[in-house]
Scaffold this active site. Structure first.
Site, PDB file in Angstrom:
ATOM      1  N   ASP A 476      57.456 -63.354   7.555  1.00 54.90           N
ATOM      2  CA  ASP A 476      57.853 -64.402   8.502  1.00 54.90           C
ATOM      3  C   ASP A 476      56.728 -65.406   8.721  1.00 54.90           C
ATOM      4  O   ASP A 476      55.556 -65.124   8.426  1.00 54.90           O
ATOM      5  CB  ASP A 476      58.228 -63.737   9.843  1.00 54.90           C
ATOM      6  CG  ASP A 476      59.386 -64.433  10.528  1.00 54.90           C
ATOM      7  OD1 ASP A 476      59.592 -65.632  10.279  1.00 54.90           O
ATOM      8  OD2 ASP A 476      60.079 -63.773  11.335  1.00 54.90           O
ATOM      9  N   ASP A 546      68.083 -68.420  11.878  1.00 57.89           N
ATOM     10  CA  ASP A 546      68.296 -67.435  12.952  1.00 57.89           C
ATOM     11  C   ASP A 546      69.687 -67.590  13.555  1.00 57.89           C
ATOM     12  O   ASP A 546      70.130 -66.720  14.316  1.00 57.89           O
ATOM     13  CB  ASP A 546      67.244 -67.620  14.056  1.00 57.89           C
ATOM     14  CG  ASP A 546      65.954 -66.865  13.733  1.00 57.89           C
ATOM     15  OD1 ASP A 546      65.966 -66.029  12.818  1.00 57.89           O
ATOM     16  OD2 ASP A 546      64.935 -67.124  14.399  1.00 57.89           O
TER      17      ASP A 546
END
Ligand code: GLA
Length: 726
Positions: A476, A546
């Site tokens: 990430d 997301d």
């Protein structure tokens, strides 16, 4: 594919799968662009030159009063430079010791290479045939090597420039773009992909106005705000027909792509590393390599352009071991637990999916250091055994005992203020002395320009990956850079920071990702904020957003597909009401949209009933039927959710024997009209069996008459169809 040079006319013909790229060296040694488009014969092309009949133009140095082609400003360029009459965007802007910024880069020699040389320290496409055009400025002993690579399996041309300082003194390079590319005079539109967190790669098409239109990032990351991609398309170009040129940078830091429309209508596209806040000191004898740009062309519209890019990335960019291989079908615990999990909870999540076809459990954020929320712990890559009783191995062993693989989340480039590593080494975080740092998600960024920091990151991440049986890593990157300063760089090198960050990132990727070739790495960036070809080189798939709501995902995945193949997008089925938008969509709809990518699940499976489990199993069985199409097929975007309530993607196998169609309708209507979807990409002479309709129909019928799609009643509904050659 071939590259040939006609000595008489000094014309280069670069022939790809079905395209020709041509330019020639004019009387002054200037490389003048002639053509890029559908394949043509190696004809004499100089008649296409527009030439300069413009008055009040600066003539080429020393050519005053000569008629005809006498100003750079009117020549179609392969590279542009400043100060000698060319007022268009310069490709390169060197500042010499004397303070002058002029250069004239003219033909010196060329090479045609069967083996494409790699860029050192940066990702690029592999394979193809390469022309290296050596241009040189004799006055300043400054050179530019222009690289062109063509392929026989996709219509893209890869371009980059290496700048060379052969002088005895330092040159400050204030701009070093990767390419300049001239399009013929016409009316064009520009398509770009803008966005933000949870709304990445939204499509925007605008007329290309006179002057400079650009997309860029100044964030030290390619970023969600504008993807490093633009398409320049004819006014009448649509998904299926017309000229479409796509431009994509294989680069992950601050970049720029520009399209400049001149008064005469010609358009010059250029770009590369963002020259804002950039200066590179090129010492005597040194070279500077720019990132590679990928230019795709299709006469078959925007859809054709995308398919060329998809093939280029699947065949020449993404790690060959994984590019065409079935991807893990995972369950990720993030939306199930966020930071609040235990060994038992994780084991229960894995137990609950036994027999469904889910084959990997990914443990997301929160397993390391002190990490109860997002305010601490980043950089301390040490297992938190208070939280994970029995350690990481207890979870891993349990998952492996179920026959599943195990994946783990990292954010290697980040450091929390509240972490042991920051307390010991605050200088590891990017920052300017005497100034407070900006926070973003309460965290700072590791200074990857510093080799000591890179060693720390590589060693601490590799220690976990290598000391535990880890099969998968989710990498990430949850904030953009601020401060743009390194304690390790002398003052005059600080404007090299953003590019040095990219080089630092690629270095740690080489040592972590390529250093663990049996581990599958997925890219992520606060959703899909760093979705670029350089990341794709290391990470065969990237978390697209997301926002996992199916309705919103139709647009995110549609926009992403303009440049990137379906297999590059991680797409998960998540819980309802959706955690991002609170919307309720059916399990079927969520699955059908998530199946248009590398699919997975992200919800609390411990609350599954037997029916839920059976539904997941059936869903994965269906996915397996279309998996090869997702991995290798040609994408046809039939309906655009940015323009209507409908979305439809068809994926067709290369041999046209199989196809899959997913149709989606956003809002239901009372007394709706029949909705017809017309297929594309099939073989018109083949007969296809459609099991959902129990009919056999010719491709010609499906591609002209189409199918009537009867959506179930209600909002956010999908229908899928399979096509099998009879
Ligand atoms: C980002 C990612 C999410 C999740 C969280 C963890 O937002 O996009 O999928 O991994 O970080 O903090």
């Amino acid at each position: 594919m071939a590259i040939c040079f006609d000595k008489e006319t000094k014309t280069f013909y670069l022939e790809g799968k079905s395209t020709t790229y041509a330019f020639f060296i004019n009387n002054f040694g200037y490389a003048e662009h002639l053509y890029y488009g559908s394949k043509i014969h190696r004809d004499y092309l100089l008649f296409t030159r527009s030439g300069s009949t413009q008055t009040f133009q600066a003539t080429l140095p020393g050519l005053d009063r000569q008629p005809g082609f006498n100003t750079y400003n009117a020549m179609s360029p392969e590279i542009t430079f400043f100060g000698t009459g060319d007022y268009r965007e310069a490709t390169v802007h060197p500042k010499f010791e004397t303070g002058d910024r002029l250069t004239q880069l003219h033909y010196h020699s060329h090479e045609i290479l069967d083996e494409k040389p790699r860029i050192s320290c940066m990702p690029s496409l592999d394979g193809g045939k390469t022309l290296v055009l050596h241009l040189y400025d004799e006055v300043k002993s400054f050179g530019a090597d222009l690289y062109y690579t063509v392929y026989d399996d996709c219509d893209v041309i890869a371009r980059r420039i290496v700048y060379i300082n052969n002088s005895d003194s330092e040159i400050a390079i204030e701009r070093a773009y990767s390419f300049a590319f001239a399009l013929p005079t016409a009316d064009y539109d520009m398509i770009s992909l803008f966005g933000g967190w949870a709304c990445e790669r939204q499509l925007e098409r605008t007329p290309l106005h006179h002057g400079v239109s650009s997309v860029d990032s100044k964030r030290g990351s390619s970023s969600a705000s504008l993807n490093p991609f633009v398409a320049i398309v004819g006014k009448d170009t649509n998904e299926t027909s017309g000229n479409a040129y796509g431009f994509n940078l294989i680069y992950s830091s601050s970049y720029v792509l520009k399209a400049e429309r001149a008064v005469g209508g010609e358009v010059i596209v250029s770009g590369g590393i963002n020259d804002f806040d950039f200066e590179w000191k090129l010492g005597a004898g040194e070279t500077f390599e720019t990132p590679e740009a990928v230019i795709a062309y299709s006469a078959d519209g925007i859809g054709g352009m995308s398919r060329e890019l998809h093939d280029a990335y699947r065949n020449h960019l993404i790690n060959k071991k994984y590019a065409h291989a079935p991807r893990p079908i995972l369950i990720n615990n993030w939306e199930a637990t966020y930071f609040k999990f235990t060994t038992e909870k994780l084991s229960a999540i894995a137990d609950a999916v036994e027999g469904t076809g889910i084959d990997t459990l990914v443990l997301d954020d929160g397993w390391f250091g002190k990490r109860e929320d997002d305010s601490s712990g980043l950089g301390d890559w040490v297992v938190n055994e208070q939280k994970l009783v029995g350690g990481l191995d207890a979870v891993i062993n349990h998952v492996h005992s179920k026959g599943m693989k195990f994946g783990l989340w990292f954010e290697p480039e980040m450091i929390s203020e509240d972490s042991d590593i920051f307390r010991a080494h605050p200088e590891y975080a990017i920052g300017v002395p005497d100034r407070k740092r900006c926070y973003s998600r309460h965290q700072f960024v590791m200074d990857l320009t510093n080799p000591e920091v890179r060693d720390y990151v590589v060693n601490s991440v590799n220690a976990i990956v290598r000391n535990h049986e880890i099969d998968y890593v989710k990498w990430d990157f949850n904030r953009n850079i601020t401060e743009f300063f390194s304690l390790g760089l002398d003052a005059e090198y600080q404007s090299e920071f953003s590019h040095r960050y990219a080089l630092g990132l690629y270095d740690i990727c080489e040592r972590i990702v390529n250093g663990n070739p049996d581990v599958f790495f997925e890219g992520c960036s606060g959703g899909g904020a760093r979705f670029d070809p350089a990341i794709l080189y290391y990470f065969p798939q990237i978390w697209a957003s997301d926002d996992s709501d199916a309705e919103e995902r139709t647009r995110i995945q549609y926009g992403t597909s303009l440049a990137y193949p379906l297999s590059a997008m991680s797409c998960h089925v998540s819980a309802v009401p959706n955690h991002q938008v609170n919307r309720i969509t059916s399990f079927e709809t969520r699955g059908n949209i998530a199946h248009l990518g590398a699919t997975g699940y992200e919800l609390d499976t411990t609350v599954f009933t037997d029916n839920d489990r059976a539904a997941v199993k059936a869903q994965i069985e269906n996915y397996k039927k279309m998996e090869r199409l997702v991995l290798d097929g040609d994408l046809y975007r039939l309906e655009n959710p940015f323009e209507s309530d409908y979305f439809a993607f068809a994926i067709v196998s290369k041999d046209k024997s199989q196809a899959h169609l997913t149709c989606y309708r956003s809002l239901g209507h009372c007394n709706p009209h029949a909705h017809r979807v017309v297929m594309q990409g099939l073989d018109k002479n083949k007969e296809y069996y459609i099991p959902e309709l129990k009919i056999i129909v010719h491709g010609s019928t499906l591609m002209n008459v189409g199918l009537t799609v009867n959506f179930p009643k209600g909002d956010f509904q999908t229908k899928v169809y399979h096509f099998e050659e009879k």
